[in-house]
Design a protein around this motif. Structure first.
Motif, PDB file in Angstrom:
ATOM      1  N   TYR A  10      22.315  36.161  26.384  1.00 24.33           N
ATOM      2  CA  TYR A  10      22.408  36.958  25.152  1.00 24.33           C
ATOM      3  C   TYR A  10      21.022  37.373  24.673  1.00 24.33           C
ATOM      4  N   ILE A  30      13.148  25.119  17.076  1.00 20.09           N
ATOM      5  CA  ILE A  30      14.331  25.567  17.834  1.00 20.09           C
ATOM      6  C   ILE A  30      14.356  24.870  19.193  1.00 20.09           C
ATOM      7  N   ALA A  33      15.347  21.123  18.967  1.00 19.29           N
ATOM      8  CA  ALA A  33      16.806  20.944  18.816  1.00 19.29           C
ATOM      9  C   ALA A  33      17.513  21.290  20.119  1.00 19.29           C
ATOM     10  N   ALA A  34      17.073  22.386  20.755  1.00 22.41           N
ATOM     11  CA  ALA A  34      17.725  22.828  21.991  1.00 22.41           C
ATOM     12  C   ALA A  34      17.581  21.766  23.078  1.00 22.41           C
ATOM     13  N   ARG A  36      16.929  18.556  22.801  1.00 16.40           N
ATOM     14  CA  ARG A  36      17.651  17.320  22.437  1.00 16.40           C
ATOM     15  C   ARG A  36      19.153  17.498  22.709  1.00 16.40           C
ATOM     16  N   ASN A  37      19.731  18.568  22.198  1.00 15.87           N
ATOM     17  CA  ASN A  37      21.179  18.762  22.319  1.00 15.87           C
ATOM     18  C   ASN A  37      21.590  19.133  23.739  1.00 15.87           C
ATOM     19  N   ASN A  38      20.823  20.011  24.369  1.00 17.23           N
ATOM     20  CA  ASN A  38      21.229  20.518  25.682  1.00 17.23           C
ATOM     21  C   ASN A  38      21.208  19.428  26.746  1.00 17.23           C
ATOM     22  N   LEU A  47      14.527  30.332  27.190  1.00 17.64           N
ATOM     23  CA  LEU A  47      14.472  31.101  25.942  1.00 17.64           C
ATOM     24  C   LEU A  47      13.188  31.915  25.939  1.00 17.64           C
ATOM     25  N   GLN A  56      18.021  34.637  25.631  1.00 14.89           N
ATOM     26  CA  GLN A  56      18.274  33.272  26.097  1.00 14.89           C
ATOM     27  C   GLN A  56      19.338  33.260  27.175  1.00 14.89           C
ATOM     28  N   LEU A  58      21.879  30.388  28.922  1.00 14.71           N
ATOM     29  CA  LEU A  58      22.419  29.027  28.871  1.00 14.71           C
ATOM     30  C   LEU A  58      23.288  28.851  30.108  1.00 14.71           C
ATOM     31  N   THR A  68      27.909  25.082  21.988  1.00 13.33           N
ATOM     32  CA  THR A  68      26.491  25.283  21.647  1.00 13.33           C
ATOM     33  C   THR A  68      26.270  26.687  21.104  1.00 13.33           C
ATOM     34  N   ILE A  72      24.589  28.310  17.722  1.00 10.94           N
ATOM     35  CA  ILE A  72      23.465  29.250  17.804  1.00 10.94           C
ATOM     36  C   ILE A  72      23.791  30.532  17.024  1.00 10.94           C
ATOM     37  N   ASP A  75      23.187  30.461  13.341  1.00 15.96           N
ATOM     38  CA  ASP A  75      21.825  30.118  12.910  1.00 15.96           C
ATOM     39  C   ASP A  75      21.216  31.274  12.110  1.00 15.96           C
ATOM     40  N   PRO A  76      20.786  31.014  10.866  1.00 17.80           N
ATOM     41  CA  PRO A  76      20.233  32.108  10.045  1.00 17.80           C
ATOM     42  C   PRO A  76      18.864  32.596  10.496  1.00 17.80           C
ATOM     43  N   ARG A  77      18.268  31.952  11.477  1.00 19.61           N
ATOM     44  CA  ARG A  77      16.940  32.383  11.924  1.00 19.61           C
ATOM     45  C   ARG A  77      16.987  33.640  12.792  1.00 19.61           C
ATOM     46  N   MET A  99      15.643  23.405  28.165  1.00 20.29           N
ATOM     47  CA  MET A  99      15.422  24.738  27.595  1.00 20.29           C
ATOM     48  C   MET A  99      13.971  25.136  27.839  1.00 20.29           C
TER      49      MET A  99
HETATM   50  P1  FAD Z   1      19.030  20.101  13.305  1.00 23.03           P
HETATM   51  O1  FAD Z   1      18.030  20.665  14.273  1.00 23.03           O
HETATM   52  O2  FAD Z   1      18.780  18.739  12.779  1.00 23.03           O
HETATM   53  O3  FAD Z   1      19.185  21.150  12.102  1.00 23.03           O
HETATM   54  C1  FAD Z   1      20.116  20.916  11.042  1.00 23.03           C
HETATM   55  C2  FAD Z   1      20.583  22.244  10.472  1.00 23.03           C
HETATM   56  O4  FAD Z   1      19.505  22.940   9.874  1.00 23.03           O
HETATM   57  C3  FAD Z   1      21.182  23.164  11.501  1.00 23.03           C
HETATM   58  O5  FAD Z   1      22.334  23.789  10.943  1.00 23.03           O
HETATM   59  C4  FAD Z   1      20.094  24.219  11.745  1.00 23.03           C
HETATM   60  O6  FAD Z   1      20.678  25.485  12.112  1.00 23.03           O
HETATM   61  C5  FAD Z   1      19.401  24.255  10.421  1.00 23.03           C
HETATM   62  N1  FAD Z   1      17.974  24.527  10.494  1.00 23.03           N
HETATM   63  C6  FAD Z   1      17.029  23.715  11.023  1.00 23.03           C
HETATM   64  N2  FAD Z   1      15.819  24.259  10.879  1.00 23.03           N
HETATM   65  C7  FAD Z   1      16.012  25.455  10.242  1.00 23.03           C
HETATM   66  C8  FAD Z   1      15.146  26.491   9.797  1.00 23.03           C
HETATM   67  N3  FAD Z   1      13.822  26.409   9.969  1.00 23.03           N
HETATM   68  N4  FAD Z   1      15.698  27.572   9.209  1.00 23.03           N
HETATM   69  C9  FAD Z   1      17.015  27.663   9.031  1.00 23.03           C
HETATM   70  N5  FAD Z   1      17.884  26.709   9.410  1.00 23.03           N
HETATM   71  C10 FAD Z   1      17.377  25.627  10.000  1.00 23.03           C
HETATM   72  N6  FAD Z   1      20.437  24.743  19.701  1.00 23.03           N
HETATM   73  C11 FAD Z   1      20.869  24.082  20.775  1.00 23.03           C
HETATM   74  O7  FAD Z   1      21.432  22.995  20.651  1.00 23.03           O
HETATM   75  N7  FAD Z   1      20.694  24.581  22.030  1.00 23.03           N
HETATM   76  C12 FAD Z   1      20.078  25.779  22.265  1.00 23.03           C
HETATM   77  O8  FAD Z   1      19.904  26.180  23.428  1.00 23.03           O
HETATM   78  C13 FAD Z   1      19.630  26.510  21.129  1.00 23.03           C
HETATM   79  N8  FAD Z   1      19.031  27.715  21.274  1.00 23.03           N
HETATM   80  C14 FAD Z   1      18.688  28.424  20.160  1.00 23.03           C
HETATM   81  C15 FAD Z   1      18.146  29.710  20.328  1.00 23.03           C
HETATM   82  C16 FAD Z   1      17.819  30.468  19.203  1.00 23.03           C
HETATM   83  C17 FAD Z   1      17.263  31.863  19.388  1.00 23.03           C
HETATM   84  C18 FAD Z   1      18.011  29.944  17.900  1.00 23.03           C
HETATM   85  C19 FAD Z   1      17.645  30.763  16.687  1.00 23.03           C
HETATM   86  C20 FAD Z   1      18.531  28.675  17.728  1.00 23.03           C
HETATM   87  C21 FAD Z   1      18.869  27.904  18.854  1.00 23.03           C
HETATM   88  N9  FAD Z   1      19.388  26.621  18.737  1.00 23.03           N
HETATM   89  C22 FAD Z   1      19.821  25.946  19.830  1.00 23.03           C
HETATM   90  C23 FAD Z   1      19.456  25.948  17.421  1.00 23.03           C
HETATM   91  C24 FAD Z   1      20.856  26.004  16.880  1.00 23.03           C
HETATM   92  O9  FAD Z   1      21.088  27.253  16.277  1.00 23.03           O
HETATM   93  C25 FAD Z   1      21.053  24.894  15.832  1.00 23.03           C
HETATM   94  O10 FAD Z   1      20.056  25.010  14.846  1.00 23.03           O
HETATM   95  C26 FAD Z   1      20.943  23.535  16.476  1.00 23.03           C
HETATM   96  O11 FAD Z   1      21.766  23.450  17.616  1.00 23.03           O
HETATM   97  C27 FAD Z   1      21.350  22.466  15.452  1.00 23.03           C
HETATM   98  O12 FAD Z   1      20.922  21.276  15.991  1.00 23.03           O
HETATM   99  P2  FAD Z   1      21.153  19.902  15.228  1.00 23.03           P
HETATM  100  O13 FAD Z   1      22.608  19.757  14.942  1.00 23.03           O
HETATM  101  O14 FAD Z   1      20.486  18.859  16.031  1.00 23.03           O
HETATM  102  O15 FAD Z   1      20.518  20.146  13.824  1.00 23.03           O
END
Ligand code: FAD
Length: 147
Positions: A10, A30, A33-34, A36-38, A47, A56, A58, A68, A72, A75-77, A99
């Protein structure tokens, strides 16, 4: 029988309007988290971030990818998350990376920009295969580059 594998590719647009330093920190978060979870879910991939867009790949069991990717997408980012491809595959390409992140080496942003320029940065005009191949090549460059 070995587990079935899928690959999802994507493309999305960055939602964070922050300094380059803060963007680097956001990408580190990011990736933390990726990775750790992946690792826990059997997902591998790569990525890339450049010029306001994320790309990215996956790969792993389809159910784990779907769960997953649901996170993603919420995610508001980033925004405008566009799936280019979700297909069965025979083997992983990024098996050493829970990742991988590409962009560290000089010239990589340029290679990605070339891909993006051809598509005009329009996800709808970019094929999943093109984007996957670009990431595969960039990760291969990372693997052979000195640390
Ligand atoms: P934590 O990392 O502990 O986060 C808790 C919550 O806070 C989550 O809902 C998270 O979305 C939010 N959060 C944390 N930091 C911020 C911030 N700075 N701004 C806004 N919200 C925030 N996750 C994966 O598991 N695998 C992936 O391959 C992966 N790829 C990603 C690629 C992109 C482009 C983006 C933007 C995010 C990606 N993520 C990925 C992150 C994913 O969207 C979640 O944030 C993550 O999986 C949540 O992990 P967690 O439950 O351990 O929560």
């Amino acid at each position: 029988m070995s587990e079935p594998l899928h690959r999802l590719t994507y493309y999305s647009r960055n939602n964070l309007t922050v300094s380059p330093e803060a963007m680097t920190r956001a990408i580190e978060q990011i990736l933390d988290a990726a990775r750790r979870n992946n690792a826990r879910l059997g997902i591998t991939g790569a990525l890339m971030f450049n010029s306001g867009c994320f790309a990215q790949v996956l790969e792993g069991p389809p159910g784990a990818i779907e769960r997953t990717f649901e996170r993603i997408q919420r995610d508001p980012r980033h925004r405008d998350v566009s799936v280019l491809e979700f297909i069965p595959i025979e083997r992983r390409t990024f098996d050493a990376w829970s990742m991988g992140y590409v962009g560290r080496l000089p010239g990589q942003a340029e290679s990605y920009a070339n891909v993006a320029t051809r598509s005009g940065f329009e996800p709808s005009l970019m094929s999943g295969e093109t984007l996957f191949e670009a990431l595969r090549q960039l990760v291969a460059d990372e693997e052979t580059a000195p640390a």
